[in-house]
Design a protein around this motif. Structure first.
Motif, PDB file in Angstrom:
ATOM      1  N   PHE A 158      -1.789  -6.296 -15.234  1.00  0.00           N
ATOM      2  CA  PHE A 158      -0.411  -6.525 -14.492  1.00  0.00           C
ATOM      3  C   PHE A 158      -0.130  -8.041 -14.307  1.00  0.00           C
ATOM      4  CE2 PHE A 158      -1.675  -2.129 -12.983  1.00  0.00           C
ATOM      5  CZ  PHE A 158      -0.885  -1.406 -13.988  1.00  0.00           C
ATOM      6  N   PRO A 211      -1.495  -3.205 -19.999  1.00  0.00           N
ATOM      7  CA  PRO A 211      -2.336  -2.225 -19.184  1.00  0.00           C
ATOM      8  C   PRO A 211      -2.398  -0.844 -19.745  1.00  0.00           C
ATOM      9  CG  PRO A 211      -0.066  -3.032 -18.159  1.00  0.00           C
ATOM     10  CD  PRO A 211      -0.172  -3.586 -19.543  1.00  0.00           C
ATOM     11  N   PHE A 271      -4.813   2.633  -6.732  1.00  0.00           N
ATOM     12  CA  PHE A 271      -3.785   1.781  -6.201  1.00  0.00           C
ATOM     13  C   PHE A 271      -4.074   1.873  -4.529  1.00  0.00           C
ATOM     14  CE2 PHE A 271      -2.330   2.074 -10.393  1.00  0.00           C
ATOM     15  CZ  PHE A 271      -1.649   1.078 -10.453  1.00  0.00           C
ATOM     16  N   MET A 280      -7.083   2.051 -12.558  1.00  0.00           N
ATOM     17  CA  MET A 280      -7.150   1.485 -11.256  1.00  0.00           C
ATOM     18  C   MET A 280      -6.827   2.386 -10.177  1.00  0.00           C
ATOM     19  SD  MET A 280      -4.986  -1.794 -10.477  1.00  0.00           S
ATOM     20  CE  MET A 280      -4.616  -2.307  -8.705  1.00  0.00           C
ATOM     21  N   ARG A 285      -5.624  -7.597 -10.313  1.00  0.00           N
ATOM     22  CA  ARG A 285      -4.502  -7.026 -11.365  1.00  0.00           C
ATOM     23  C   ARG A 285      -4.516  -7.757 -12.833  1.00  0.00           C
ATOM     24  NH1 ARG A 285      -0.103  -4.813  -8.857  1.00  0.00           N
ATOM     25  NH2 ARG A 285       1.337  -5.918 -10.218  1.00  0.00           N
TER      26      ARG A 285
END
Lengths: 296, 273, 487
Positions: C81, C101, C110, C108, C76
């Motif tokens: 993030f 970001p 998730f 990314m 992250r």
């Protein structure tokens, strides 16, 4: 930047239209009644500087609260509000629990419909729902006509304008608030728990007492508070269904403020009502918190 | 069903009879010819005609609808912002006070809310009227909007917003393109709730209204205080009909949607092309 | 400590091979991502502790560890993030600490896939492209390309809830690759899939990674997944890197008990180490002995290339093939690098499994008569009083005199009724047998109550297997089968 705006706009709105008005109530409850506009004294005059502010505070006192204790109208109103709220909450629980229980035991495909039928009255005007009972409960109303026709009674019963009518009104209007949280806990309950209880030798009734009822406790408590808290400050039901002897604090407050224009006393009444309400509200929140923790 | 099903059926029947009979009676008697509301004198739509000729009721209804529309719209915007601030805002100064203020109107007796707002409006020297009622309704109904929206927001997978940011959306774009479409059902129900609450409110409106801004509940209340009136029965029937149609349609629509979604998901899992 | 395993040891020179991808061994390679003394704290809790790591272009890098070890925090931070408490993260030489970001060329995938439920598959993939360009033709072209790459053309108009879990996973991958990021982060990308689909998808992921040439960083708690897909694996614990190395090195040469225990199954025997003489015991010139451990499992591979390095008298020297060389560079080198190359006469078994085969059976009847040669050097581990010390020729002599732990994989341990002719043989009792179908794992209790696991391929029918509960047995393993760890 934008995040600050998202917070600031509702924040300022609530400060201006919720917190400030509430502080004004608090302040006026400490003031004296006066024949002026607005009808109370002292009034805060910021142009006078610090000395004026000091002067202003020195004139505030608890006189209105002392007055409230000396006039038993108010004490009676608080007491009878509490009594009516407690009794009608209990009656609502008594009527609501079996309904919630039956809903949770109904076939799954029926549950959404039953749920909708419980919620539907909630969207209908509160005033109309209370009004509907006026025609039923009056001396010449349908209930009396029905009972006379049955021959159960020979004279019409005096129901409208009594506390009984208030109980009926509260139970009727707040029933969904009782049913929904109880239904939610019962519906979530694992059916195998009851089977386990019976497997271990419980009768159906004792399984209900020992398993179902304790597990629905959070729902019961939530439902009771959801009925009790608004009932305590209720105005419409006692005004329409209650009689002259039905004393409820919401009604007293309404009349004191709009009819007698005694703002300081009305504010004091309001402050005390809030103080009384804080206890059940805190208990309610604790119950909710516990329910959430149990969920995890 | 189990052995106790007779008990369940009985309690459901009695329960729903209790909930619906009074309203049914109200509806039936709205078609009563007689002015005496408790005596049936034949079918008639006379009271509906009287109602629609009653200028006072029509004015009050128009004012109420305007107040409800404006207050619920503002309350939806403010309530959604408040919910977003509480669920997604992280820690900020005065958060406790903020969340207290957002939810307090839910448990505050209406009498106190109305009284305190009237004191404010008088203190500010504002003339009471439609504006003040709208402000008051916005304040108390935004709490309900916040509850509805924040419960949706908190079950919402936060990584959706992060995914939008990750793919190059600005925070505002992420809200507009991802968050808002997903929480839209909650925002709409929040608006409907606020609208209904405003239509329905008697106590707060009684405190904060002024001359020329009598809302329908105030009008109904003063008529009803004197006793049952066939005109009010007719009005109630209209309101009940609107709500019933609305709620039934909405629940049928959600049910159909749920069924379709379930079917599509099943097909998706099987990978049907 | 983490870096020592990842980088070539100073003594050993890197041996670059044409076509072998190992930029971490090339001192001139520029890393794509550099973590420089990165620390992340949440209040009092330290999630990432002074971590330094380089990840190179085109790598498939796995962050592996139990939940709460900090691997997700690292990812992250790369995505933007999480802020960095201390230290710096560089992407292609640029500090990305302050880049939000949505401005990073990092995408990314998730764990929940985070597919937008109100948008179709096509619109989901186009979402990121639309943020950077208004050129509809370019967007369409790129989306179609991504749909082809992930074989989703048929599902372009579907909504996420209308496709299966595996298809959703591919949409998420297509969406995150659409913007052609320098770096793709995958957060437990296969966690939501069932086992079979997961295995298929692992290969698909590797294939797509190769086709696109994107650097992948994957977070996982599944060690098998990490070993399968990654070019390098970083094992993490409590916010630190414990070991960063290629999967074979992590498995064959774990640098700590934590890694040995976390990756795969392992038995641990503790004892006091002493140095062994450097000179090997002279051996007869031709004695085709079989090392059962070498046959027992692919993990016994260390023997093979060593043997192949020395010319064998009988002339049947197995020529090192590509796989053999690869194994040598990846596996043996870090394990055996410390040892002076001593000419050995140990001959390879007739059909030396130069390529790891799925666990060939150790035929008990074929246990060699004559004991095998023992090369010199390494450590002797005195693990129980009155019993022969265990020999570990790959033990670091620097550990002599210390208490050490010998870690051995079960597939490198044989079990038999009679004393085997292996370098190490220990007597014990069968406590438990786990029958897994193709193999059985025997839990054998040896002196001092130590449990050792031995694995055997079930080539015979169940009735013919003669070892059962409470039997007195011998376990055996070669002098190079274990890894000596400081304990």
């Amino acid at each position: 930047m934008r995040k600050a705006l998202v917070i600031a706009v509702p924040y300022l709105w609530l400060l201006a239209l919720f917190l400030v008005p509430f502080l004004m109530v608090l302040k006026i409850s400490l003031s004296d009644v006066a024949l002026s506009i607005p009808p109370y004294t002292p009034q805060l005059d910021l142009t006078g500087g610090l000395a004026a502010i000091g002067e202003f505070f020195s004139q505030l006192d608890l006189e209105n609260f002392v007055f409230l204790t000396s006039d038993d109208l108010y004490i009676k109103a608080y007491a009878s509000s509490l009594t009516i709220a407690v009794i009608s909450t209990f009656l609502t629980l008594l009527i609501g629990y079996p309904i919630a229980y039956a809903m949770a035991r109904a076939a799954p495909e029926w549950r959404p419909t039953l749920l909708m039928l419980i919620i539907l009255p909630f969207w209908t005007s509160f005033l109309i729902r209370v009004y509907a009972w006026m025609g039923i409960l009056s001396n010449t109303g349908l209930l009396n006509q029905f009972l006379l026709w049955l021959g159960v009674i020979s004279e019409p019963l005096e129901i409208l304008n009594t506390n009984i009518a208030v109980y009926i009104g509260v139970v009727y209007t707040y029933l969904p608030f009782m049913i929904l949280p109880i239904y939610a806990t019962l519906e979530r309950m694992d059916g195998s728990l009851l089977e386990a209880a019976e497997d271990l030798g419980c009768s159906r009734l004792s399984a209900f007492w020992l398993v179902t009822l304790p597990l629905s406790k959070t729902g019961i408590v939530a439902g009771c508070f959801l009925v009790f808290i608004p009932t305590l400050g209720e105005f419409v039901i006692p005004s329409l269904l209650g009689g002259s002897q039905t004393l409820m604090i919401g009604k007293v407050l309404f009349e004191e403020f709009l009819n007698n224009r005694d703002w300081p006393v009305a504010s004091a009444v309001a402050v005390i009502l809030l103080l009384i309400l804080i206890i059940p509200i805190i208990l309610f929140q604790r119950n909710e918190q516990r329910a959430r923790e149990l969920d995890q | 069903m189990n052995r106790f099903s007779w008990f369940n059926v009985t309690s459901l029947t009695l329960g729903f009879a209790f909930l619906y009979l009074p309203m049914l009676i109200l509806v039936i008697y709205s078609f009563n010819e007689s002015k005496l509301v408790t005596v049936w004198a034949g079918f008639s739509t006379r009271w509906y005609g009287e109602l629609f000729r009653n200028e006072e009721f029509l004015d009050a209804a128009w004012i109420t609808l305007q107040v409800a529309f404006y207050s619920s719209t503002i309350a939806t915007v403010l309530g959604t912002m408040a919910a977003y601030a509480l669920v997604r805002g992280g820690r900020f100064r005065g958060r406790t006070l903020f969340s207290g203020m957002v939810y307090a109107p839910l448990v505050m007796p209406e009498v106190i809310t109305g009284l305190s707002l009237l004191l404010l409006f008088i203190g500010l020297g504002m003339a009471t009227g439609m504006l003040t009622v709208t402000l008051a309704h916005t304040t108390f109904s935004m709490a309900y909007v916040s509850v509805v929206v924040s419960s949706r927001l908190s079950t919402f997978d936060r990584s959706l917003e992060e995914a939008a940011l990750d793919l190059g959306a600005s925070p505002f774009e992420a809200f507009r393109l991802v968050t808002l479409p997903i929480i839209a059902p909650a925002v709409i129900s929040g608006w409907l709730l606020a609208f209904t609450l405003s239509l329905d409110d008697l106590v707060i409106a009684s405190f904060t209204t002024g001359p020329g801004a009598t809302t329908l509940p105030i009008k109904v209340f003063s008529a009803v205080r004197l006793g049952v009136s066939p005109e009010i029965n007719a009005l109630s029937t209209i309101l009940i009909a609107i709500v019933t149609v609305g709620v039934v349609t909405a629940s049928l629509a959600t049910k159909r949607q749920a069924i379709r979604q379930a079917r599509e998901e099943k097909m998706g899992e099987r990978g049907v092309a | 400590m983490a870096e020592t395993a990842a980088k070539p040891k100073p003594k050993a020179k890197p041996m670059p091979h044409e076509g072998v991808f190992e930029p971490w061994n090339d001192p001139n390679a520029k890393p794509l991502i550099e973590f420089r003394n990165v620390t992340k704290r949440y209040g009092d809790f330290t999630a990432i502790d002074d971590l330094t790591l380089n990840i190179y272009e085109k790598e498939f890098f796995a962050l592996l560890g139990p939940s709460g070890c900090g691997k997700t925090t690292m990812m992250r931070m790369l995505a933007g993030f999480e802020s960095i408490t201390q230290g710096r993260i560089l992407l292609a030489g640029r500090d990305i600490g302050d880049v939000p970001p949505n401005k990073r060329s990092v995408n990314m995938m998730f764990q929940s896939y985070a597919l937008f439920p109100h948008l179709s598959v096509w619109e989901n993939i186009a979402f990121g492209l639309r943020r950077e360009t208004k050129d509809a033709a370019r967007i369409t072209e790129r989306v179609e390309e991504m749909l082809r790459l992930t074989r989703l053309e048929k599902f372009a108009r579907r909504k996420p809830h209308q496709i299966s879990g595996g298809q959703r996973q591919r949409v998420a991958l297509a969406r995150s690759l659409a913007k052609a990021p320098k770096l793709l982060l995958l957060d437990e990308p296969l966690g939501a899939l069932d086992k079979k689909l997961r295995e298929e998808t692992q290969f698909e992921l590797m294939d797509i990674q190769e086709k696109t040439g994107t650097t992948f960083v994957i977070v996982t708690h599944d060690q098998e997944e990490a070993m399968t897909v990654a070019s390098r694996v970083a094992v993490m614990d409590e916010g630190r890197l414990v070991q960063v190395a290629t999967p074979p090195v992590i498995y064959e040469a774990p640098n700590s008990i934590y890694v040995a225990d976390f990756i795969g199954d392992v038995s641990l025997i503790q004892g006091k180490a002493s140095a062994r003489p450097e000179t090997p015991v002279p051996a007869p010139p031709v004695s085709p002995t079989e090392d059962p451990a070498a046959k027992a499992a692919p993990a016994a591979m260390p023997e093979v290339p060593v043997a192949s390095a020395a010319p064998l008298p009988d002339g049947r020297a197995p020529a090192p093939n590509v796989m053999g060389e690869w194994l040598h560079d990846k596996v043996l080198f870090p394990i055996l690098g410390r040892r002076p190359p001593t000419p050995k006469a140990l001959s390879a078994p007739d059909k030396a499994p130069a390529v790891p085969e799925p666990a060939p059976a150790p035929p008990e009847s074929g246990t060699p008569e004559s004991p095998p040669e023992l090369p010199g050097g390494g450590l002797a581990i005195h693990w129980a009083d009155g019993l022969d010390p265990l020999v570990a020729v790959n033990g670091d002599p620097a550990l002599a005199g210390r208490t050490v732990t010998l870690a051995i994989r079960p597939e490198k341990v044989t079990i038999s009724r009679d004393k085997p002719a292996t370098d190490n043989a220990i007597e014990g009792t069968v406590i438990d047998i786990a029958y897994l179908g193709n193999i059985s794992t025997y839990h054998v209790e040896i002196a001092g109550g130590v449990m050792v696991k031995a694995q055997m391929t079930n080539t015979r029918r169940i009735a013919k297997r003669d070892i059962t509960w409470d039997d007195a047995v011998w376990i055996g393993f070669s002098a190079t089968a274990g890894v000596v760890l400081d304990a």
